[in-house]
Design a protein around this motif. Structure first.
Motif, PDB file in Angstrom:
ATOM      1  N   MET A 128     -72.095 -99.409 -48.661  1.00 55.51           N
ATOM      2  CA  MET A 128     -71.667-101.062 -48.288  1.00 55.51           C
ATOM      3  C   MET A 128     -72.723-102.170 -48.499  1.00 55.51           C
ATOM      4  O   MET A 128     -72.817-103.087 -48.387  1.00 55.51           O
ATOM      5  N   ILE A 129     -73.942-101.703 -49.113  1.00 62.16           N
ATOM      6  CA  ILE A 129     -74.936-102.445 -49.413  1.00 62.16           C
ATOM      7  C   ILE A 129     -75.386-102.455 -51.062  1.00 62.16           C
ATOM      8  O   ILE A 129     -75.111-101.274 -51.771  1.00 62.16           O
ATOM      9  N   ASP A 130     -75.844-103.552 -51.633  1.00 62.73           N
ATOM     10  CA  ASP A 130     -76.243-103.549 -52.857  1.00 62.73           C
ATOM     11  C   ASP A 130     -77.641-102.950 -52.958  1.00 62.73           C
ATOM     12  O   ASP A 130     -78.648-103.593 -52.689  1.00 62.73           O
ATOM     13  N   ALA A 131     -78.003-101.654 -53.255  1.00 66.01           N
ATOM     14  CA  ALA A 131     -79.079-101.082 -53.119  1.00 66.01           C
ATOM     15  C   ALA A 131     -80.155-101.595 -53.852  1.00 66.01           C
ATOM     16  O   ALA A 131     -81.272-101.509 -53.368  1.00 66.01           O
ATOM     17  N   SER A 132     -79.776-102.396 -55.000  1.00 73.65           N
ATOM     18  CA  SER A 132     -80.898-102.945 -55.733  1.00 73.65           C
ATOM     19  C   SER A 132     -81.694-104.269 -55.054  1.00 73.65           C
ATOM     20  O   SER A 132     -82.535-104.517 -55.583  1.00 73.65           O
ATOM     21  N   GLN A 250     -94.062 -96.896 -37.815  1.00 78.07           N
ATOM     22  CA  GLN A 250     -93.883 -98.332 -38.193  1.00 78.07           C
ATOM     23  C   GLN A 250     -92.799 -99.055 -38.111  1.00 78.07           C
ATOM     24  O   GLN A 250     -91.757 -98.215 -38.030  1.00 78.07           O
ATOM     25  N   VAL A 251     -93.073 -99.978 -37.325  1.00 76.84           N
ATOM     26  CA  VAL A 251     -91.441-100.842 -37.031  1.00 76.84           C
ATOM     27  C   VAL A 251     -91.365-101.872 -38.419  1.00 76.84           C
ATOM     28  O   VAL A 251     -91.726-102.993 -38.573  1.00 76.84           O
ATOM     29  N   ILE A 252     -90.403-101.040 -39.285  1.00 69.69           N
ATOM     30  CA  ILE A 252     -90.208-102.156 -40.396  1.00 69.69           C
ATOM     31  C   ILE A 252     -88.634-102.689 -40.497  1.00 69.69           C
ATOM     32  O   ILE A 252     -87.621-101.814 -39.878  1.00 69.69           O
ATOM     33  N   TYR A 253     -88.685-103.744 -40.759  1.00 70.11           N
ATOM     34  CA  TYR A 253     -87.367-104.416 -40.759  1.00 70.11           C
ATOM     35  C   TYR A 253     -86.979-104.413 -42.467  1.00 70.11           C
ATOM     36  O   TYR A 253     -87.326-105.448 -43.057  1.00 70.11           O
ATOM     37  N   PRO A 254     -85.906-103.692 -42.670  1.00 71.89           N
ATOM     38  CA  PRO A 254     -85.405-103.718 -44.033  1.00 71.89           C
ATOM     39  C   PRO A 254     -84.152-104.847 -44.056  1.00 71.89           C
ATOM     40  O   PRO A 254     -83.533-105.148 -43.034  1.00 71.89           O
ATOM     41  N   ALA A 255     -83.841-105.245 -45.375  1.00 68.16           N
ATOM     42  CA  ALA A 255     -82.876-106.263 -45.593  1.00 68.16           C
ATOM     43  C   ALA A 255     -81.964-106.018 -46.825  1.00 68.16           C
ATOM     44  O   ALA A 255     -82.806-105.493 -47.894  1.00 68.16           O
ATOM     45  N   ALA A 256     -80.881-106.337 -46.752  1.00 69.70           N
ATOM     46  CA  ALA A 256     -80.142-106.000 -48.246  1.00 69.70           C
ATOM     47  C   ALA A 256     -78.812-106.851 -48.038  1.00 69.70           C
ATOM     48  O   ALA A 256     -78.337-107.351 -47.069  1.00 69.70           O
ATOM     49  N   VAL A 257     -78.350-107.312 -49.436  1.00 69.91           N
ATOM     50  CA  VAL A 257     -77.086-108.059 -49.734  1.00 69.91           C
ATOM     51  C   VAL A 257     -76.046-106.970 -49.329  1.00 69.91           C
ATOM     52  O   VAL A 257     -76.184-106.021 -49.939  1.00 69.91           O
ATOM     53  N   LEU A 258     -74.909-107.334 -48.850  1.00 67.65           N
ATOM     54  CA  LEU A 258     -73.808-106.478 -48.739  1.00 67.65           C
ATOM     55  C   LEU A 258     -73.032-106.245 -50.071  1.00 67.65           C
ATOM     56  O   LEU A 258     -73.034-107.548 -50.767  1.00 67.65           O
ATOM     57  N   SER A 259     -72.577-105.328 -50.685  1.00 69.38           N
ATOM     58  CA  SER A 259     -71.836-105.260 -51.779  1.00 69.38           C
ATOM     59  C   SER A 259     -70.819-105.795 -51.871  1.00 69.38           C
ATOM     60  O   SER A 259     -70.095-106.282 -52.877  1.00 69.38           O
ATOM     61  N   GLY A 260     -70.193-105.900 -50.526  1.00 67.80           N
ATOM     62  CA  GLY A 260     -68.928-106.757 -50.348  1.00 67.80           C
ATOM     63  C   GLY A 260     -69.043-108.150 -50.145  1.00 67.80           C
ATOM     64  O   GLY A 260     -68.033-109.010 -49.863  1.00 67.80           O
ATOM     65  N   SER A 261     -70.319-108.589 -50.070  1.00 66.91           N
ATOM     66  CA  SER A 261     -70.608-110.099 -49.949  1.00 66.91           C
ATOM     67  C   SER A 261     -69.749-110.904 -51.215  1.00 66.91           C
ATOM     68  O   SER A 261     -69.744-110.688 -52.277  1.00 66.91           O
ATOM     69  N   LYS A 262     -69.071-112.189 -50.652  1.00 63.60           N
ATOM     70  CA  LYS A 262     -68.418-113.224 -51.208  1.00 63.60           C
ATOM     71  C   LYS A 262     -69.100-113.976 -52.053  1.00 63.60           C
ATOM     72  O   LYS A 262     -68.787-114.678 -53.116  1.00 63.60           O
ATOM     73  N   HIS A 263     -70.447-114.123 -51.820  1.00 65.92           N
ATOM     74  CA  HIS A 263     -71.451-115.049 -52.367  1.00 65.92           C
ATOM     75  C   HIS A 263     -72.799-114.171 -52.549  1.00 65.92           C
ATOM     76  O   HIS A 263     -73.821-114.485 -52.129  1.00 65.92           O
TER      77      HIS A 263
END
Length: 292
Positions: A128-132, A250-263
């Motif tokens: 569900m995420i754009d892994a790239s 470590q307390v890491i905060y990952p972020a990613a764009v959802l693959s189903g994003s409309k924008h």
């Protein structure tokens, strides 16, 4: 002859002036046409993107959204703040989300299609995420905080462990589905503490997200709590100790764009902005750091 020549010259000049006068409107018309072309240039359409972010990012993301308005005035960023576990559930259930920022790798892993073959990290085999676009955005610290005047005189995690064993203290922590709760559970394991036994002894209270834990400490309804350094800063709470990476990782905060994003383009642009020096200065002002 001279008189005839003068008349001819006068006539020629009159004709020339008339010709210029006729040409002037054409030039004016051309200018109007150019102005019309400029006014009909395509305008940038307004776009709204939905950002799901861990509750511990509330104050910083709000500030960054305000700053981003000058960078992309056509983009409205609408945030939703909750525990990463709750946000994960909402995404899995189909909530409209363009960008996800978790307070731990666990929740992001559960959506990462590149980890489909790992039943521990991605138990439902979701993609569900754009892994790239996935990146480790920030690092935080897990801290031990106390209410005003520190009534129990707690000064360290070592001392906290002894108090918990003795059963003479009340500590607030996050639920097991909340990253800050999961980090706390790792600290218990480090000290050989049994959470179920502590809970049965009545020395623990819980919060559904880090903000709820912070509030319990701020109000003095508990003797101490385990929260992030950033939340301690925002709530002006006293930090008496910080957990080491040996205690909870470590307390890491990952972020990613959802693959189903409309924008997706706009969501990626905002994610990129979060890594800029302007955004990082806001994150660092409350205790976040760039990932080492």
């Amino acid at each position: 002859m001279k008189k005839a020549l003068a008349i001819a010259l006068t006539l020629a000049m009159s004709l020339s002036l008339a010709a210029c006068g006729a040409a002037a409107p054409a030039a004016s018309s051309g200018s109007a046409s150019g102005s019309g072309a400029a006014s009909s240039a395509p305008t940038v359409e307004p776009v709204e993107i939905s950002v799901f972010a861990a509750a511990s990012m509330t104050e910083t993301i709000d500030q960054i959204i305000e700053a981003y308005k000058t960078v992309a005035p056509n983009v409205t960023v609408t945030p939703t703040y909750e525990s990463s576990g709750t946000l994960l559930t909402q995404i899995k259930e189909g909530a409209d989300c363009d960008l996800f920022i978790s307070a731990a790798q666990k929740q992001m892993n559960a959506l990462d299609g590149s980890l489909k073959g790992d039943a521990d990290k991605n138990p439902d085999g979701l993609d569900m995420i754009d892994a790239s676009t996935r990146m480790n955005l920030l690092e935080n610290k897990v801290t031990l905080v106390v209410p005003k005047d520190n009534p129990k005189g707690i000064t360290s995690f070592d001392q906290l462990a002894e108090h918990l064993k003795a059963g003479d203290i009340l500590m607030a922590m996050g639920n097991s589905d909340v990253p800050v709760g999961q980090y706390t559970q790792k600290i218990f394991s480090f000290y050989g503490l049994d959470e179920n036994a502590l809970n049965a002894a009545g020395v623990l209270t819980y919060g559904s997200n880090v903000k709820e834990v912070t509030t319990q400490v701020s109000e003095g309804s508990v003797d101490c709590g385990v929260i992030y350094a950033t939340d301690a800063y925002s709530a002006s709470l006293t930090v008496v100790d910080s957990a080491t990476s040996e205690m909870c990782g470590q307390v890491i905060y990952p972020a990613a764009v959802l693959s189903g994003s409309k924008h997706p383009a706009e969501a990626k642009a905002f994610l990129d902005y979060l890594s800029t020096s302007d955004a990082m200065s806001i994150f660092e002002s409350v205790g976040f750091t760039a990932v080492n």
